[in-house]
Design an enzyme around this catalytic site. Structure first.
Site, mmCIF file in Angstrom:
data_model
loop_
_atom_site.group_PDB
_atom_site.id
_atom_site.type_symbol
_atom_site.label_atom_id
_atom_site.label_comp_id
_atom_site.label_asym_id
_atom_site.label_seq_id
_atom_site.Cartn_x
_atom_site.Cartn_y
_atom_site.Cartn_z
ATOM 1 C CB ILE A 159 -45.672 71.279 -19.976
ATOM 2 C CG1 ILE A 159 -44.445 71.671 -19.151
ATOM 3 C CG2 ILE A 159 -46.939 71.916 -19.429
ATOM 4 C CD1 ILE A 159 -44.068 73.154 -19.307
ATOM 5 C CE1 TYR B 137 -36.963 80.635 -14.216
ATOM 6 C CE2 TYR B 137 -35.813 82.632 -13.580
ATOM 7 C CZ TYR B 137 -36.993 81.959 -13.813
ATOM 8 O OH TYR B 137 -38.184 82.601 -13.648
HETATM 9 N N1 SER Z 1 -38.346 84.871 -8.911
HETATM 10 C C1 SER Z 1 -37.532 84.216 -9.894
HETATM 11 C C2 SER Z 1 -36.391 83.524 -9.272
HETATM 12 O O1 SER Z 1 -35.908 84.022 -8.282
HETATM 13 C C3 SER Z 1 -37.032 85.186 -10.902
HETATM 14 O O2 SER Z 1 -37.822 85.162 -12.011
HETATM 15 O O3 SER Z 1 -35.933 82.546 -9.767
#
Ligand code: SER
Length: 321
Positions: A59, A148
């Site tokens: 992507i 993230y």
């Molecule tokens: N399950 C994901 C993580 O632990 C959280 O969105 O990064």
């Protein structure tokens, strides 16, 4: 924004934890040849390959996405390709590139073709230490401390922007930790809540990378898939929110999960050795208020800790014992 007759769906990240099961459910509902599964590098399972079309794309390289979108006449995208929280801390640039530049390509391609709908997953990682950690409200402080989380906040805002500015119907859920037994998660902070089941079945012991008292919101895969497709099928006029729905079905500490597993496997032994992922977990909510999802599109989960644990052990037991 009328719904077109022929529905051709593209799932990115289809080899991943959620993507693999989501693809199979979408194929079941809409027809095998109507759902194109795509991945970047990882070899797809036989189930994925034999049940419908599969292509390798990246992507972050726009041409590779455009090619399959044209070839398969795609009008709906589930953009499940992402770098998760733990890998994101090790490789922040990669995380930004996939989660933001990749998403930007997806949104632009969807906008140019006036696609029907796009799903953009978000996460409890949008919250941070300044957010209330218990019963975290739908609309609250978004100041995450992980790359993230930063990309997920940005993704929500981008999706909402594309809706307001370009009338592109983008929708998304803030997933909690997702527990499943088909495909392992890759590089997240909530992975312990999946690994613990595999290790309990295979070795009767597990070393957990967060503390015993660490509590996070979680959800079992069947609820995750149901919630995702239900949101995508909801009448647009019912939605007040778009890309940022809080969603949960249970919250438990690592210790409570251990105790629940011990009810089935009494000689299971769990140790706790927190690593860098402890800080990430400590910056996220303990429980989530998902009343907006319940009110706007009728969200109602089926599984709780006991029923999820029983089903997980049952499925993994059949496979490994
Ligand atoms: N399950 C994901 C993580 O632990 C959280 O969105 O990064």
């Amino acid at each position: 924004m009328s719904r077109k007759k022929t529905k051709r769906i593209l799932v990115t990240g289809a080899v991943g934890q959620i993507g693999s099961e989501l693809t199979m459910e979408l194929r079941k509902r809409y027809g095998n040849d109507k759902v194109l599964a795509t991945g970047r590098k990882t070899k797809p399972s036989k189930m994925l390959l034999n049940s419908g079309p599969f292509e390798f794309i990246d992507i972050t390289i726009r041409d590779t996405v455009e090619k399959v979108v044209n070839e398969y006449d795609i009008d709906t995208i589930y953009n499940m390709a992402a770098i998760l929280s733990a890998v994101g801390e090790e490789k922040p640039l990669l995380c930004w590139n996939v989660n933001i530049n990749g998403l930007y390509n997806i949104l632009e391609i969807a906008r140019e073709r006036e696609m029907n709908r796009v799903f953009v997953p978000s996460s409890i990682a949008v919250f941070g230490p300044e957010t209330p950690r218990d019963n975290t409200p739908q609309d609250t402080v978004l100041k995450p401390t992980t790359m993230y989380g930063v990309t997920k906040v940005c993704g929500e805002l981008l999706g909402d922007y594309y809706f307001k500015r370009f009338n592109l119907d983008v929708r998304g859920i803030r997933y909690p930790g997702i527990i499943s037994n088909e495909t392992l998660p890759g590089g997240g902070t909530t992975d312990y809540a999946v690994e613990i089941f595999y290790e309990a079945i295979k070795n009767r012991k597990y070393t957990c990378f967060v503390k015993k008292e660490t509590m996070l919101p979680m959800m079992y895969m069947p609820d995750c898939i149901k919630g995702t497709i239900d949101l995508m099928e909801t009448d647009l006029l019912k939605l007040k929110h778009h890309c940022n729905f809080n969603l949960t079905s249970m919250s438990f500490s690592a210790g409570e999960l251990e105790s629940e597993i011990k009810k089935h496997i009494p000689n299971f032994n769990c140790e706790y050795k927190p690593d860098f992922r402890q800080d990430i977990a400590d910056s996220w909510p303990r429980s989530i208020d998902d009343s907006a999802a319940r009110e706007e599109w009728g969200w109602k989960p089926e599984y709780d800790l006991p029923t999820m644990t029983e089903d997980m052990l049952d499925n993994l037991g059949k496979r490994y014992e």
